[in-house]
Design an enzyme around this catalytic site. Structure first.
Site, PDB file in Angstrom:
ATOM      1  N   GLU A 167      84.912 -46.111 -27.415  1.00  0.00           N
ATOM      2  CA  GLU A 167      85.595 -46.282 -26.121  1.00  0.00           C
ATOM      3  C   GLU A 167      84.842 -47.163 -25.120  1.00  0.00           C
ATOM      4  OE1 GLU A 167      86.521 -42.338 -24.687  1.00  0.00           O
ATOM      5  OE2 GLU A 167      87.826 -41.899 -26.381  1.00  0.00           O
ATOM      6  N   ASN A 208      85.231 -47.643 -32.477  1.00  0.00           N
ATOM      7  CA  ASN A 208      86.320 -46.663 -32.334  1.00  0.00           C
ATOM      8  C   ASN A 208      86.852 -46.671 -30.899  1.00  0.00           C
ATOM      9  OD1 ASN A 208      87.717 -44.409 -33.696  1.00  0.00           O
ATOM     10  ND2 ASN A 208      86.660 -43.062 -32.240  1.00  0.00           N
ATOM     11  N   HIS A 244      95.507 -41.141 -30.232  1.00  0.00           N
ATOM     12  CA  HIS A 244      95.936 -39.991 -29.426  1.00  0.00           C
ATOM     13  C   HIS A 244      97.198 -40.474 -28.728  1.00  0.00           C
ATOM     14  CE1 HIS A 244      92.362 -37.642 -30.104  1.00  0.00           C
ATOM     15  NE2 HIS A 244      91.604 -38.662 -29.770  1.00  0.00           N
ATOM     16  N   GLU A 272      91.707 -40.281 -35.073  1.00  0.00           N
ATOM     17  CA  GLU A 272      91.810 -39.053 -34.255  1.00  0.00           C
ATOM     18  C   GLU A 272      93.265 -38.720 -33.953  1.00  0.00           C
ATOM     19  OE1 GLU A 272      89.287 -39.173 -30.759  1.00  0.00           O
ATOM     20  OE2 GLU A 272      87.674 -40.206 -31.819  1.00  0.00           O
ATOM     21  N   ASP A 274      96.781 -37.494 -32.977  1.00  0.00           N
ATOM     22  CA  ASP A 274      97.624 -36.374 -32.562  1.00  0.00           C
ATOM     23  C   ASP A 274      98.778 -36.986 -31.787  1.00  0.00           C
ATOM     24  OD1 ASP A 274      96.149 -36.848 -30.082  1.00  0.00           O
ATOM     25  OD2 ASP A 274      94.852 -35.148 -30.524  1.00  0.00           O
TER      26      ASP A 274
HETATM   27  C1  XIL Z   1      87.102 -34.344 -27.521  1.00  0.00           C
HETATM   28  C2  XIL Z   1      87.020 -32.975 -28.182  1.00  0.00           C
HETATM   29  O1  XIL Z   1      88.176 -32.792 -28.955  1.00  0.00           O
HETATM   30  C3  XIL Z   1      86.877 -31.902 -27.138  1.00  0.00           C
HETATM   31  O2  XIL Z   1      86.651 -30.642 -27.762  1.00  0.00           O
HETATM   32  C4  XIL Z   1      85.734 -32.227 -26.193  1.00  0.00           C
HETATM   33  O3  XIL Z   1      85.702 -31.275 -25.162  1.00  0.00           O
HETATM   34  C5  XIL Z   1      85.873 -33.619 -25.621  1.00  0.00           C
HETATM   35  O4  XIL Z   1      86.001 -34.555 -26.672  1.00  0.00           O
HETATM   36  N1  XIL Z   1      88.191 -39.287 -27.950  1.00  0.00           N
HETATM   37  C6  XIL Z   1      87.115 -39.029 -28.758  1.00  0.00           C
HETATM   38  C7  XIL Z   1      86.780 -37.626 -29.095  1.00  0.00           C
HETATM   39  O5  XIL Z   1      86.493 -39.959 -29.274  1.00  0.00           O
HETATM   40  O6  XIL Z   1      85.401 -37.434 -29.261  1.00  0.00           O
HETATM   41  C8  XIL Z   1      87.306 -36.669 -28.052  1.00  0.00           C
HETATM   42  O7  XIL Z   1      87.069 -35.338 -28.513  1.00  0.00           O
HETATM   43  C9  XIL Z   1      88.776 -36.914 -27.794  1.00  0.00           C
HETATM   44  C10 XIL Z   1      88.987 -38.301 -27.278  1.00  0.00           C
END
Ligand code: XIL
Length: 360
Positions: A167, A208, A244, A272, A274
């Site tokens: 990020e 990422n 996400h 990741e 969802d």
């Molecule tokens: C999130 C986790 O799912 C949570 O449990 C934590 O509190 C914060 O981080 N992008 C990412 C992940 O790269 O590491 C994040 O994970 C979600 C967003």
């Protein structure tokens, strides 16, 4: 043959076929077919043509049998949801704590799962000692290098791939003004990859980020960054598309996120995923069949786009945690939501079928 002999033979066959996805550098990461495997119950890892992963919460893995069994059954790749982040493994300058991450590694080895490492460098999940660190640019460089090389070195040979930088780009396409950029300038990103590569030359290294599907602004900035790293000879192997996303996102944007990243020639990890059903934070929303079906259609669109990229670039698809009951979305955004392919009773949702339909 006794049941135990069959069971033993099965385990051997499984570990042999899973070895194929441990994916030494530059080898194809797709699952080798396992024609010798007897009929087994259906699962994502069995029915999908590329690695299928989940982010795993180590506490749940230890304490919740349903959770653990679902991970064992459905997935052949795992990512630590939090256990390998800076604050988790390096909470003060001289203190390293790999207990939870090592538990995850032992679980992965015992069950033949690939481990993807997340994450070596991020602006979040930093312990206070880093946020408050006083030092010269050389001291910061040393902090960055020591962290990356200690973590990668610790997991060398056990973690096949890393999200090296997470990020670094903002929504408007500019470099995020993170503590790392403030202290080290934007070129630290390339050095982070070099440090990781020195510590484990066999590990596949990913950039990422999220929001490639928001539209061309952020997507183009990410693609420009990885392309310039590649052109400078920085050891980058892949792009993590977090994904996400939300059920209202257009198919065109979802597909473009994947196809444009693949056009770089790098490996692609949907890292990741969802799919939120309640992006507008409606506190009284209820889960309905109609929503479940819309979500299934979006999972299908994404999987279909991923399935269309060259096989050698398909690193895999990882969902962010296992069921709606353990997803970070409801607590992080303080709303009801149901973003994953399994419900809180560990049952497959319509989204599960959507994933399978994506490769038909
Ligand atoms: C999130 C986790 O799912 C949570 O449990 C934590 O509190 C914060 O981080 N992008 C990412 C992940 O790269 O590491 C994040 O994970 C979600 C967003």
């Amino acid at each position: 043959m006794s049941f135990r002999t069959i069971n033993f033979a099965l385990k051997i066959l499984l570990s042999v076929s899973l070895l194929n996805i441990s994916c030494a550098k530059h080898e194809s990461t797709s699952l080798a077919p396992s024609p010798t495997l007897p009929m087994m119950e259906n699962s994502l890892q069995k029915d999908m043509p590329f690695p299928m992963g989940a982010a795993v919460n180590v506490n749940l893995l230890k304490s919740n049998t349903n959770y653990r069994n679902l991970v064992i059954k459905e997935f052949n790749s795992i990512t630590a949801e939090n256990a390998m982040k800076f604050a988790a493994v390096h909470s003060s300058k001289e203190i390293w704590n790999f207990t939870d991450a090592d538990y995850l590694i032992d679980f992965a080895i015992a069950n033949g799962k690939r481990v993807h490492g997340h994450t070596l460098n991020w602006y979040k999940s930093l312990p206070d000692w880093v946020n408050n660190f006083q030092g010269t640019a050389a001291d910061w460089e040393n902090l960055l290098k020591t962290h990356i090389q200690t973590v990668v070195g610790h997991f060398k040979g056990k973690v096949v791939s890393w999200d090296v930088v997470n990020e670094a780009i903002d929504e408007d396409g500019t470099m995020r003004n993170s503590i790392w950029v403030q202290k080290l300038g934007v070129d630290y990103i390339g050095r982070a990859f070099q440090y990781a590569h020195e510590a484990d030359p066999n590990a596949l290294l990913f950039y990422n980020d999220y929001g490639q599907e928001f539209g061309p602004t952020k997507r183009t900035a990410i693609l420009n960054l990885v392309t310039s790293l590649k052109n400078k000879g920085i050891p980058i192997d892949g792009i993590g598309i977090q994904m996400h996303t939300r059920v209202t996102q257009t198919d065109a944007n979802l597909t473009a996120a994947i196809s444009t990243a693949a056009a770089t020639g790098l490996k692609i990890h949907i890292s990741e995923i969802d799919i939120a059903l309640n992006p507008d934070n409606n506190q009284s929303m209820v889960y309905t069949t109609a929503l479940a079906d819309q979500q299934a259609a979006k999972y299908k669109t994404i999987v279909k786009a991923f399935n269309a990229i060259p096989k050698g670039q398909q690193f895999g698809i990882t969902q962010w945690n296992v069921t709606d009951g353990d997803s970070w979305i409801p607590s992080n955004y303080n709303r009801p939501d149901w973003p994953l392919p399994f419900d809180s009773n560990y049952q497959r949702k319509a989204a599960y079928q959507g994933i399978l339909d994506g490769v038909k």
